[in-house]
Scaffold this active site. Structure first.
Site, mmCIF file in Angstrom:
data_model
loop_
_atom_site.group_PDB
_atom_site.id
_atom_site.type_symbol
_atom_site.label_atom_id
_atom_site.label_comp_id
_atom_site.label_asym_id
_atom_site.label_seq_id
_atom_site.Cartn_x
_atom_site.Cartn_y
_atom_site.Cartn_z
ATOM 1 N N CYS A 113 33.677 33.590 52.282
ATOM 2 C CA CYS A 113 35.020 33.001 52.477
ATOM 3 C C CYS A 113 35.848 33.746 53.517
ATOM 4 O O CYS A 113 36.837 33.212 54.010
ATOM 5 C CB CYS A 113 35.766 32.947 51.155
ATOM 6 S SG CYS A 113 34.940 31.909 49.943
ATOM 7 N N HIS A 245 43.368 32.017 52.917
ATOM 8 C CA HIS A 245 42.154 31.359 52.419
ATOM 9 C C HIS A 245 42.550 30.525 51.200
ATOM 10 O O HIS A 245 43.324 30.976 50.354
ATOM 11 C CB HIS A 245 41.119 32.420 52.042
ATOM 12 C CG HIS A 245 39.955 31.865 51.292
ATOM 13 N ND1 HIS A 245 39.300 30.714 51.695
ATOM 14 C CD2 HIS A 245 39.338 32.275 50.149
ATOM 15 C CE1 HIS A 245 38.329 30.452 50.830
ATOM 16 N NE2 HIS A 245 38.333 31.378 49.890
ATOM 17 N N ASN A 275 38.180 24.685 47.857
ATOM 18 C CA ASN A 275 37.710 25.902 48.532
ATOM 19 C C ASN A 275 36.542 25.566 49.463
ATOM 20 O O ASN A 275 35.439 25.301 49.004
ATOM 21 C CB ASN A 275 37.287 26.926 47.473
ATOM 22 C CG ASN A 275 36.891 28.268 48.088
ATOM 23 O OD1 ASN A 275 36.709 28.378 49.297
ATOM 24 N ND2 ASN A 275 36.745 29.270 47.246
HETATM 25 O O1 UT7 Z 1 36.720 31.979 47.570
HETATM 26 C C1 UT7 Z 1 36.038 33.126 47.211
HETATM 27 C C2 UT7 Z 1 36.727 33.849 46.166
HETATM 28 N N1 UT7 Z 1 36.802 33.064 44.960
HETATM 29 C C3 UT7 Z 1 37.898 33.123 44.271
HETATM 30 O O2 UT7 Z 1 38.837 33.724 44.718
HETATM 31 C C4 UT7 Z 1 37.936 32.507 42.901
HETATM 32 C C5 UT7 Z 1 38.582 33.468 41.949
HETATM 33 N N2 UT7 Z 1 38.637 33.011 40.570
HETATM 34 C C6 UT7 Z 1 39.398 31.975 40.177
HETATM 35 O O3 UT7 Z 1 40.008 31.306 40.979
HETATM 36 C C7 UT7 Z 1 39.542 31.711 38.686
HETATM 37 O O4 UT7 Z 1 38.986 32.795 37.977
HETATM 38 C C8 UT7 Z 1 38.862 30.387 38.245
HETATM 39 C C9 UT7 Z 1 39.648 29.214 38.733
HETATM 40 C C10 UT7 Z 1 37.447 30.331 38.732
HETATM 41 C C11 UT7 Z 1 38.850 30.303 36.711
HETATM 42 O O5 UT7 Z 1 40.170 30.411 36.201
HETATM 43 P P1 UT7 Z 1 40.489 31.435 35.007
HETATM 44 O O6 UT7 Z 1 41.911 31.254 34.672
HETATM 45 O O7 UT7 Z 1 40.045 32.796 35.477
HETATM 46 O O8 UT7 Z 1 39.615 30.872 33.852
HETATM 47 P P2 UT7 Z 1 38.431 31.585 33.042
HETATM 48 O O9 UT7 Z 1 37.213 31.725 33.882
HETATM 49 O O10 UT7 Z 1 38.989 32.820 32.395
HETATM 50 O O11 UT7 Z 1 38.135 30.509 31.923
HETATM 51 C C12 UT7 Z 1 39.150 30.144 30.954
HETATM 52 C C13 UT7 Z 1 38.590 29.049 30.068
HETATM 53 C C14 UT7 Z 1 37.212 29.380 29.516
HETATM 54 O O12 UT7 Z 1 37.137 28.879 28.189
HETATM 55 P P3 UT7 Z 1 37.349 29.866 26.939
HETATM 56 O O13 UT7 Z 1 36.300 30.920 27.068
HETATM 57 O O14 UT7 Z 1 38.737 30.424 27.085
HETATM 58 O O15 UT7 Z 1 37.181 28.954 25.757
HETATM 59 C C15 UT7 Z 1 36.282 28.569 30.380
HETATM 60 O O16 UT7 Z 1 35.080 28.237 29.733
HETATM 61 O O17 UT7 Z 1 38.443 27.842 30.795
HETATM 62 C C16 UT7 Z 1 37.114 27.335 30.637
HETATM 63 N N3 UT7 Z 1 36.743 26.643 31.868
HETATM 64 C C17 UT7 Z 1 37.022 25.347 32.086
HETATM 65 N N4 UT7 Z 1 37.617 24.417 31.317
HETATM 66 C C18 UT7 Z 1 37.764 23.184 31.855
HETATM 67 C C19 UT7 Z 1 36.125 27.142 32.970
HETATM 68 N N5 UT7 Z 1 35.981 26.181 33.892
HETATM 69 C C20 UT7 Z 1 36.533 25.050 33.374
HETATM 70 C C21 UT7 Z 1 36.703 23.746 33.853
HETATM 71 N N6 UT7 Z 1 37.323 22.861 33.064
HETATM 72 N N7 UT7 Z 1 36.298 23.380 35.087
#
Ligand code: UT7
Length: 320
Positions: A113, A245, A275
């Site tokens: 990225c 980004h 992204n």
């Molecule tokens: O571009 C290169 C660099 N990349 C980035 O900068 C991405 C960085 N990371 C992020 O943007 C975020 O971490 C994400 C958007 C990927 C995820 O957001 P988050 O607030 O960190 O969520 P999480 O991974 O902590 O997941 C929270 C909950 C989980 O469920 P439980 O364990 O709390 O029951 C996940 O299983 O959300 C669930 N979850 C979803 N639910 C609905 C994960 N993906 C989804 C989804 N829809 N698509």
């Protein structure tokens, strides 16, 4: 030493617009979750016949048109991509072939990225040294072909597109003030492709530990923007536009908050484009340019963070 100005921008998108609602029919996800956690509302995915090279070529043609420069005057092409269509020839040489440029320097850089900033750094240095006069700097990706479409945590994030700028050497006017790029390979396992590519004959698919990547992105970006302002002797209030980004609106908001920037000074395209990795910064630049957001003399701060980890920033005086 020569200076470098951006004289043209262009972009291209995957042909199919896919909304969060569309994805919720295939994955256990919802529009509400995606918007709240990422700010993404839609994305564009490449269709049959579209490749990383074809998107890069389309963006390059538009940048040349915007700069009113003939392709035959280009003497350097740098393409940032994590999704080349094949191991070789490079995407840059494919674009060179499509533009029918018989002789120039063409190379790809791989920094996920942050790729566009790595490509910009390469072109800027060659221009400063007098080794290039007109450089196409392109970020292009077809990430939909390396997304694991069964993994809702990543499938909703990534998309396809390309952005390009024409960077031209000048003797008097300063456009690009500086580019600073960094990497730390010890974080490699947090965001990577698994199961390929190459000798296994398989395509590697994206795997990410999102929460950890998020934390590192916020802290590294805060560090790099501070460092860049100090290095080039600017204050946060001097910035006219942040061109970040586009991975996650919450990451962008954190950087804008740190810089105390009003939302009107932040170029935000993640809601529409999602992204697009190396394409995201030049896509955002082109979108803002086409909307007539920038005026001559504006100070732009570009920044990106990605797999590797890699990250970087650039301060640019808009000279179009
Ligand atoms: O571009 C290169 C660099 N990349 C980035 O900068 C991405 C960085 N990371 C992020 O943007 C975020 O971490 C994400 C958007 C990927 C995820 O957001 P988050 O607030 O960190 O969520 P999480 O991974 O902590 O997941 C929270 C909950 C989980 O469920 P439980 O364990 O709390 O029951 C996940 O299983 O959300 C669930 N979850 C979803 N639910 C609905 C994960 N993906 C989804 C989804 N829809 N698509």
């Amino acid at each position: 030493m020569y200076h470098a100005i951006i004289s043209g921008t262009g972009s291209a998108l995957g042909a199919q617009k896919v909304t969060n609602e569309d994805l919720s029919h295939k994955l256990d996800t919802s529009d509400a979750w995606i918007q709240e956690r990422t700010g993404i509302q839609s994305r564009y995915l490449a269709q049959e016949g579209q490749t990383t090279a074809s998107l890069a070529y389309d963006a390059a043609c538009k940048a040349l048109e915007d700069a009113a420069v003939a392709a035959t005057d280009v003497d350097l092409i740098v393409v940032a991509t994590a999704t080349p269509d094949m191991h070789f020839p490079s995407v840059a040489t494919q674009v060179q072939g499509m533009l029918d440029i018989k002789k120039c320097t063409a190379l790809d850089v791989s920094a996920a990225c942050s790729g566009f900033l790595y490509a910009l750094d390469t072109a800027f240095n060659k221009i400063q040294l007098g080794q290039a006069k007109k450089a196409l700097v392109i970020g292009a990706e077809v990430l939909s072909r390396i997304v694991n479409w069964e993994d809702r945590a990543t499938a909703v994030l990534f998309a396809d597109g390309a952005g390009a700028v024409l960077l031209e050497a000048t003797e008097e006017t300063q456009g690009v003030i500086g580019v600073d790029i960094y990497s730390d390979g010890s974080f490699g396992d947090l965001l990577k492709t698994v199961g390929g590519p190459g000798s296994s004959g398989q395509q590697g698919l994206i795997e990410m530990q999102g929460r950890e990547v998020f934390k590192q992105a916020v802290s590294k970006l805060a560090e790099v923007v501070d460092f860049s302002l100090e290095k080039y002797n600017f204050k946060a209030e001097d910035i006219d536009f942040l061109v970040p980004h586009q991975a996650n609106k919450r990451i962008i908001d954190a950087t804008a908050k740190k810089l105390k920037l009003d939302a009107s000074k932040v170029v935000l395209t993640v809601s529409e484009h999602a992204n697009t990795s190396a394409a995201s910064v030049p896509l955002a630049l082109d979108t803002a340019n086409k909307e007539g957001k920038f005026k001559k003399g504006d100070l732009l701060l570009l920044e990106a963070f990605g797999a590797g980890f890699t990250w970087g920033s650039s301060l640019i005086r808009w000279q179009k």
